[in-house]
Structure formats: structure tokens, C-alpha cells
Design a protein around this motif. Structure first.
Motif, short mmCIF file in Angstrom:
data_model
loop_
_atom_site.label_atom_id
_atom_site.label_comp_id
_atom_site.label_asym_id
_atom_site.label_seq_id
_atom_site.Cartn_x
_atom_site.Cartn_y
_atom_site.Cartn_z
N LYS A 1 7.60 11.84 4.35
CA LYS A 1 6.74 12.30 3.26
C LYS A 1 6.06 13.60 3.68
N GLY B 1 5.35 10.64 -4.08
CA GLY B 1 5.57 9.77 -5.22
C GLY B 1 5.80 10.53 -6.51
N ARG B 2 5.01 11.54 -6.75
CA ARG B 2 5.17 12.35 -7.96
C ARG B 2 6.52 13.06 -7.94
N GLN C 1 5.32 6.27 -10.23
CA GLN C 1 3.90 6.14 -10.46
C GLN C 1 3.20 6.19 -9.10
N THR C 2 1.93 6.57 -9.10
CA THR C 2 1.24 6.74 -7.82
C THR C 2 -0.11 6.03 -7.84
N ALA D 1 -3.03 10.98 -8.41
CA ALA D 1 -2.90 9.53 -8.56
C ALA D 1 -3.04 9.09 -10.01
N ALA E 1 5.95 2.12 -8.00
CA ALA E 1 4.70 2.80 -7.67
C ALA E 1 4.64 3.04 -6.17
N MET E 2 4.34 4.29 -5.80
CA MET E 2 4.08 4.63 -4.41
C MET E 2 2.60 4.43 -4.16
N THR F 1 -2.63 12.54 0.38
CA THR F 1 -1.92 13.35 -0.60
C THR F 1 -0.43 13.41 -0.28
N ASP G 1 1.44 10.94 0.56
CA ASP G 1 2.03 9.79 -0.12
C ASP G 1 2.17 10.05 -1.61
N LEU G 2 1.12 10.59 -2.19
CA LEU G 2 1.07 10.74 -3.65
C LEU G 2 1.94 11.90 -4.11
#
Length: 230
Positions: A156, A189-190, A195-196, A213, A177-178, A183, A185-186
Motif C-alpha cells: 500500500k 482502497g479508493r 469502500q474505505t 474515508a 471495504a478496506m 492514509t 490504507d485508505l
């Protein structure tokens, strides 16, 4: 339900970051510096760790970085350090870190599994340490997917390791969803079209995480109700 799968970060998410890694880092620094205070502060500075306060600084690369990042930081403070050997040493030491779960993990994960959710872990730690930590907590077998930065999918904030989870579980990324505390991680995910969910058991604040998020919670325990509210 909102999702069919949940992919968790490990440190700062499943396990409280400060309670686990601040203590570990202090011992690790002293193990290399011994009684040499100047060297201890030099190692701490390279890690962006406040040795006096016993805590990582919020901007430390090590919070969301890889084991290699940590090894390179420590090596900068040690004359003639072998980064490869140091990386392996830190991996083994990290695998024995004193873990503090964010919530009682076994019943929590059992509850999610009973909802039919596929569960995974993707960490920028090594896969070796991830499996050691999850085994130590008695929950490794509750996950369908466990990957580290060295598992062959990337790290990541690259979305590829997240997409590997969705692919292996045969899930649409938008139905995953992550869950993470940084940030890294998110953003991952995006980028993966997921979804985050942000949690505050790491070092980042709600204000830092909110722009990336879909939801922000004090800890992962609140996700159970969020999942069912879709």
C-alpha cells in the motif's frame, strides 16, 4: 449488507499501534544502542521516534511503511550496517512484539464470519510477522487471505494487493471495504474502487483520515453495525 468482504490493515487496526509498537521500538533502539545515549537518539531520529516520550511522531514513515523502510532508517544511524541482515533481524524481532488487540478479536471476527463476510489482512509488514502476530492472537485461521508487502502483490498505497484479495475471494471491489488507520490504507482502497473505513487506533487523527474515508470509527468494533446498516 453494505459489503461482502472486509480487508483489514494489521498494525493500528487489528492491534492498537501505540500500545504495541511504541514499546517495541523503545526496546529495539536500546538493543542496538546499548548504553550509548547519543546512538540511541540518532536511531530514534532516523525513525522519527520521540525517545523521551516513548512514541512515534505522527509523520514517521515507519507507521505505514514496510519492514524494509524500518531497516533502512535504522541502518542510517549504524556505521557499516548490513541492511539485508538488519531487515531480517527486525522481521524476527517484530514477530515477537507484545500485541495489544484493538478489540477482543476472536469473537469479533466470528461475528463477522457468521454474516457471510470474507475476511482478509493486508499489511505493509512482512507476511511472516503478520502470520506470527495473528497466530499469537489465536485468529490466523479466521482470515481467508493474509498478505504482507513481500507476498508478491505489492505494498500500500498501491491498490494491487487489495485487488488480489477481491480477485481471490471472487468479490467485486466495490463490495469490499478496506479498513485501516492510515492514509496509505485508505488511498489504496479508493484506488482499488473499494469502500474505505478509517479507525483511530493508529497514529493519525480523524481530520487526517476523513477526506479519504467513507466512515471513521474509534475502533474496528463499530464496523459490525455499519456492515448491517446497508
Amino acid at each position: 449488507m453494505r459489503v461482502d468482504g472486509l480487508l483489514f490493515d494489521k498494525d493500528g487496526t487489528l492491534f492498537d499501534f501505540g500500545a504495541t509498537w511504541n514499546t517495541w521500538a523503545a526496546h529495539m533502539i536500546r538493543s542496538h544502542a546499548g548504553e550509548d545515549d547519543a546512538l540511541a537518539y540518532k536511531i530514534a531520529d532516523e525513525m522519527d521516534y520521540d525517545l523521551d516520550a516513548g512514541t512515534f511522531l505522527p509523520h514517521s514513515l515507519i507507521i505505514a511503511g514496510t519492514n524494509r523502510d524500518a531497516a533502512e532508517a535504522v541502518a542510517r544511524a549504524l556505521p557499516d550496517a548490513d541492511v539485508e541482515a538488519l531487515e531480517n533481524q527486525l522481521m524476527l524481532a517484530a514477530s515477537r512484539a507484545p500485541l495489544v488487540p484493538a478489540v477482543p478479536l476472536a469473537p469479533y471476527l466470528d461475528g463477522l464470519a457468521k454474516k457471510g463476510l470474507r475476511l482478509g489482512v493486508m499489511t505493509n509488514d512482512t507476511e511472516y510477522a503478520a502470520r506470527a502476530h495473528l497466530n499469537s492472537a489465536g485468529v490466523a485461521e479466521k482470515f481467508d487471505f493474509i498478505a504482507g508487502f513481500d507476498s508478491g502483490y505489492g505494498a500500500k498505497p498501491d491498490p494491487d494487493p487489495l485487488l488480489a484479495f477481491a480477485d481471490q475471494m471472487k468479490l467485486s471491489p466495490k463490495r469490499v471495504a478496506m479498513v485501516g488507520d492510515s492514509t496509505h490504507d485508505l488511498v489504496a482502497g479508493r484506488a482499488a474502487g473499494m469502500q474505505t473505513i478509517a479507525v483511530l487506533t493508529g497514529m493519525a487523527t480523524a481530520e487526517e483520515l476523513l477526506p479519504f474515508a467513507d466512515a471513521v470509527f474509534a475502533n474496528i468494533g463499530h464496523i459490525t453495525d455499519w456492515v448491517s446498516a446497508g
